[in-house]
Design a protein around this motif. Structure first.
Motif, PDB file in Angstrom:
ATOM      1  N   SER A 124       0.822  -1.213   0.000  1.00 31.50           N
ATOM      2  CA  SER A 124       0.000   0.000   0.000  1.00 31.50           C
ATOM      3  C   SER A 124       0.855   1.261   0.000  1.00 31.50           C
ATOM      4  O   SER A 124       0.371   2.339  -0.323  1.00 31.50           O
ATOM      5  CB  SER A 124      -0.932  -0.012   1.211  1.00 31.50           C
TER       6      SER A 124
ATOM      7  N   THR B  87      -4.200  -2.924  -3.928  1.00 30.81           N
ATOM      8  CA  THR B  87      -3.310  -2.984  -2.765  1.00 30.81           C
ATOM      9  C   THR B  87      -3.498  -4.286  -2.005  1.00 30.81           C
ATOM     10  O   THR B  87      -4.135  -5.203  -2.478  1.00 30.81           O
ATOM     11  CB  THR B  87      -3.560  -1.821  -1.791  1.00 30.81           C
TER      12      THR B  87
ATOM     13  N   ALA C  67       1.571   1.578  -3.808  1.00 27.44           N
ATOM     14  CA  ALA C  67       0.397   1.692  -4.679  1.00 27.44           C
ATOM     15  C   ALA C  67       0.070   3.117  -5.151  1.00 27.44           C
ATOM     16  O   ALA C  67      -0.153   3.319  -6.343  1.00 27.44           O
ATOM     17  CB  ALA C  67      -0.811   1.053  -4.002  1.00 27.44           C
ATOM     18  N   PRO C  68       0.044   4.139  -4.257  1.00 30.43           N
ATOM     19  CA  PRO C  68      -0.317   5.474  -4.756  1.00 30.43           C
ATOM     20  C   PRO C  68       0.620   5.981  -5.851  1.00 30.43           C
ATOM     21  O   PRO C  68       0.164   6.539  -6.850  1.00 30.43           O
ATOM     22  CB  PRO C  68      -0.230   6.359  -3.514  1.00 30.43           C
TER      23      PRO C  68
ATOM     24  N   ALA D 110      10.081  13.861   2.448  1.00 28.58           N
ATOM     25  CA  ALA D 110       9.164  14.812   3.056  1.00 28.58           C
ATOM     26  C   ALA D 110       9.927  15.837   3.892  1.00 28.58           C
ATOM     27  O   ALA D 110       9.642  17.033   3.846  1.00 28.58           O
ATOM     28  CB  ALA D 110       8.142  14.077   3.915  1.00 28.58           C
TER      29      ALA D 110
ATOM     30  N   ALA E 279       6.829  13.608  -6.229  1.00 30.28           N
ATOM     31  CA  ALA E 279       5.592  14.183  -5.707  1.00 30.28           C
ATOM     32  C   ALA E 279       5.014  13.329  -4.582  1.00 30.28           C
ATOM     33  O   ALA E 279       4.217  13.814  -3.781  1.00 30.28           O
ATOM     34  CB  ALA E 279       4.566  14.342  -6.824  1.00 30.28           C
ATOM     35  N   GLN E 280       5.393  12.040  -4.536  1.00 30.32           N
ATOM     36  CA  GLN E 280       4.926  11.169  -3.444  1.00 30.32           C
ATOM     37  C   GLN E 280       6.002  11.068  -2.356  1.00 30.32           C
ATOM     38  O   GLN E 280       5.965  10.160  -1.530  1.00 30.32           O
ATOM     39  CB  GLN E 280       4.581   9.776  -3.968  1.00 30.32           C
ATOM     40  N   TYR E 281       6.978  11.986  -2.369  1.00 29.47           N
ATOM     41  CA  TYR E 281       8.032  12.059  -1.351  1.00 29.47           C
ATOM     42  C   TYR E 281       8.945  10.842  -1.351  1.00 29.47           C
ATOM     43  O   TYR E 281       9.433  10.411  -0.314  1.00 29.47           O
ATOM     44  CB  TYR E 281       7.443  12.268   0.053  1.00 29.47           C
TER      45      TYR E 281
ATOM     46  N   ASP F  72       1.468  10.457  10.388  1.00 30.39           N
ATOM     47  CA  ASP F  72       2.222  10.515   9.136  1.00 30.39           C
ATOM     48  C   ASP F  72       3.378  11.507   9.206  1.00 30.39           C
ATOM     49  O   ASP F  72       3.601  12.177  10.221  1.00 30.39           O
ATOM     50  CB  ASP F  72       1.304  10.785   7.943  1.00 30.39           C
ATOM     51  N   ASN F  73       4.115  11.576   8.113  1.00 31.82           N
ATOM     52  CA  ASN F  73       5.318  12.398   8.057  1.00 31.82           C
ATOM     53  C   ASN F  73       5.048  13.867   8.361  1.00 31.82           C
ATOM     54  O   ASN F  73       5.783  14.514   9.080  1.00 31.82           O
ATOM     55  CB  ASN F  73       5.949  12.285   6.670  1.00 31.82           C
ATOM     56  N   GLN F  74       3.964  14.384   7.759  1.00 30.79           N
ATOM     57  CA  GLN F  74       3.651  15.800   7.936  1.00 30.79           C
ATOM     58  C   GLN F  74       3.479  16.137   9.408  1.00 30.79           C
ATOM     59  O   GLN F  74       3.970  17.136   9.907  1.00 30.79           O
ATOM     60  CB  GLN F  74       2.370  16.158   7.177  1.00 30.79           C
TER      61      GLN F  74
ATOM     62  N   ARG G 246       2.952   1.791  11.055  1.00 33.64           N
ATOM     63  CA  ARG G 246       3.567   2.651  10.038  1.00 33.64           C
ATOM     64  C   ARG G 246       4.843   2.001   9.516  1.00 33.64           C
ATOM     65  O   ARG G 246       5.650   1.487  10.304  1.00 33.64           O
ATOM     66  CB  ARG G 246       3.891   4.019  10.646  1.00 33.64           C
TER      67      ARG G 246
END
Lengths: 279, 265
Positions: B29, B55, B32-33, B191, B257-259, B169-171, B144
């Motif tokens: 997963s 996924t 997948a994005p 990120a 773009a997906q870090y 999450d990372n953010q 995670r």
């Protein structure tokens, strides 16, 4: 004094339940409303769902739900009629079926997901598709739907059955024109429970209808349900939280609208026939 | 009913006839994005081709590519020795960097010091040569991937860690550390580097003397990292074409773009 105290406690508990719902709605409005717009509703997701909208996901969700209801409604009503009207309460097979249904109602949804993946997806050759997801959900909501309808049918006063028999109505007609309409409130309640559970389902759909966020062209295409989309945005996609909140708000609104529709439709379909035919 | 059945059969058949230019991918997963975005671009430059991404986790990617359920599996780790029947095609790398607040004057921590901080043996920055300030340990929530990578690298169990904050999450991790001068955390390098470049007050610490950035991650020098792989048992022309596309510079922007860091070729 004790009476007043009791009333006070009951009110507080009821308010508490309402507060939980209001808090949830407030949280979603607070975080999701800014992102929710017609453009969001009507465009395709981009950049893993962070940008763009959710039109394809919305369509897939409604398609899955349509398949679910098309499969579950006739099967469920027929089974409930069989259990309530065509077998004695303590009939051997009726008891076995009831037991099976009650066990199935308690099975976790991920188990239905794995069953759907193995049976509809692989054995029946449907692969990852809206059809496979919808049928899996139908299996999942059937137990509660059947049992609710059965209880509704049993609740219909016996004098109605006797009246129909006295007029020489065939049993099948009595069921169709009198008993089902009379059990309408229970049927719509079962339907609403089912719709709620189906629309909110994530685990059972991950392995059946799948993850593809393209616009589904037929029920044989894989399509991502709204709940799967929300899960993915909040768990896998960095910076996807805003879109997840907006999607969750939308999901809540869809469930409210669908519930109202379900009430209206069952009212129209069953309620009117009863009043017209008996008036 | 008959009509519906024949309708369904018809649609199944039409699905089968398309199978030639259809690719199925299943697995991790985390991957997948980004693969989904690559697939969309692949479809747009190859009209008529359809790539379906599903996924279910890295293990599913391994199993499905073995059984043929999937043309290509997605696995967010290196292949194990008992998976040598599959071929891994790395499309990107994900790395985890230790971060501290931008004002922290610590320049480097040894692995032993990081472990001591995370299990609660060291609780003040002065013990590792910094100023007199309490350390706030920021850990990741259960499940995670970055947590697993961190634990595996330092041979720790999650139950040993004494954290003052547990984040998702990372953010969120970056926000927690940048808002607390005494904090230490670990996040995905991509990120963190992005946030630092837009002025967020964080500092990426080097690991074993290797600076934490896109370059050291891409060339494999940075120690806490994992490859994001596409795995195959056998290659059809179409899956070969897709894998080459996924490894090409044409999709580097999507991977960033997906870090993640595009794999060096």
């Amino acid at each position: 004094m004790a009476e007043h105290l009791f009333q006070f406690v009951i009110w507080c508990v009821a308010l508490l339940v309402l507060m939980v719902l209001l808090w949830l709605v407030y949280g979603l409005l607070d975080h999701g409303l800014a992102k929710l717009s017609f453009e969001f509703l009507l465009s395709e997701p981009q950049n893993a769902g962070r940008d763009g909208g959710i039109i394809s996901i919305l369509v897939a969700t409604l398609l899955i739900l349509a398949v679910t209801l098309l499969a579950a409604l006739p099967l469920g009503l027929a089974s409930a009629v069989w259990l309530a009207e065509f077998t004695a309460t303590h009939h051997f097979w009726a008891r076995k079926v009831r037991l099976a249904l009650d066990v199935m109602a308690g099975v976790p949804s991920i188990v239905f997901g794995l069953f759907g993946y193995a049976f509809f997806g692989i054995f029946m050759g449907m692969g990852f598709s809206v059809l496979s997801g919808g049928l899996t959900l139908a299996c999942m909501i059937l137990p509660v739907f059947i049992r609710t309808c059965e209880i509704g049918l049993r609740g219909v006063n016996n004098s109605w059955r006797q009246g129909a028999a006295a007029l020489g109505m065939p049993k099948i007609k009595a069921v169709w024109y009198i008993l089902l309409p009379a059990a309408m409130p229970a049927i719509s309640a079962g339907l609403i429970l089912g719709i709620g559970r189906a629309t909110a389902e994530t685990a059972a759909l991950m392995f059946t209808s799948g993850y593809v966020d393209r616009m589904p062209e037929s029920v044989m295409d894989s399509g991502r349900a709204l709940s799967v989309h929300i899960y993915d945005l909040s768990m896998n996609v960095t910076g996807g939280d805003a879109a997840a909140q907006a999607s969750a708000l939308l999901l809540l609104m869809i469930i409210i609208v669908l519930n109202m529709l379900a009430y209206a439709v069952t009212d129209l379909w069953l309620g009117r026939r009863l009043s017209n035919d008996l008036a | 009913m008959k009509l519906t059945l024949s309708f369904i059969c018809l649609m199944c058949l039409s699905g089968l006839t398309q199978a030639d230019n259809r690719l199925n991918l299943t697995g991790s997963s985390t991957v997948a994005p980004v693969v989904m975005e690559i697939a969309k671009r692949f479809e747009s430059v190859n009209p008529g081709v359809r790539v379906d991404v599903q996924t279910g986790g890295s293990t599913r990617g391994v199993v499905d590519s073995r059984t043929g359920m999937a043309d290509i599996g997605m696995v967010s780790r290196a292949l194990k020795t008992n998976e040598s029947d599959l071929t891994a095609h790395t499309i990107a790398r994900d790395g985890v960097s230790i971060i501290v607040h931008g004002s922290n004057d610590i320049m480097e921590l040894s692995e032993a010091e990081i472990i001591a901080i995370y299990i609660g043996k060291i609780t003040n920055w002065s013990e590792v040569g910094g100023e007199d300030r309490r350390i706030t340990v920021v850990n990741k929530a259960d499940g995670r991937a970055t947590l697993e990578l961190f634990l595996a690298h330092f041979s720790l169990k999650n139950s040993q860690i004494k954290a003052q904050a547990v984040i998702g999450d990372n953010q969120q991790g970056i926000k927690t550390v940048s808002g607390n001068p005494g904090a230490i955390g670990y996040v995905s390098i991509g990120a963190a580097e992005y946030e630092q470049s837009v002025g967020t007050s964080i500092k990426l610490l080097p690991m074993n003397g290797v600076a934490a950035n896109m370059q050291t991650l891409a060339n494999g020098e940075f120690p806490i990292s994992r490859p994001l792989n596409l795995v195959t048992k056998s290659l059809t022309p179409l899956s070969q074409q897709f894998i080459e596309f996924a490894q090409s510079p044409a999709v580097a922007d999507l991977i960033k773009a997906q870090y993640f860091v595009p794999a060096s070729r």
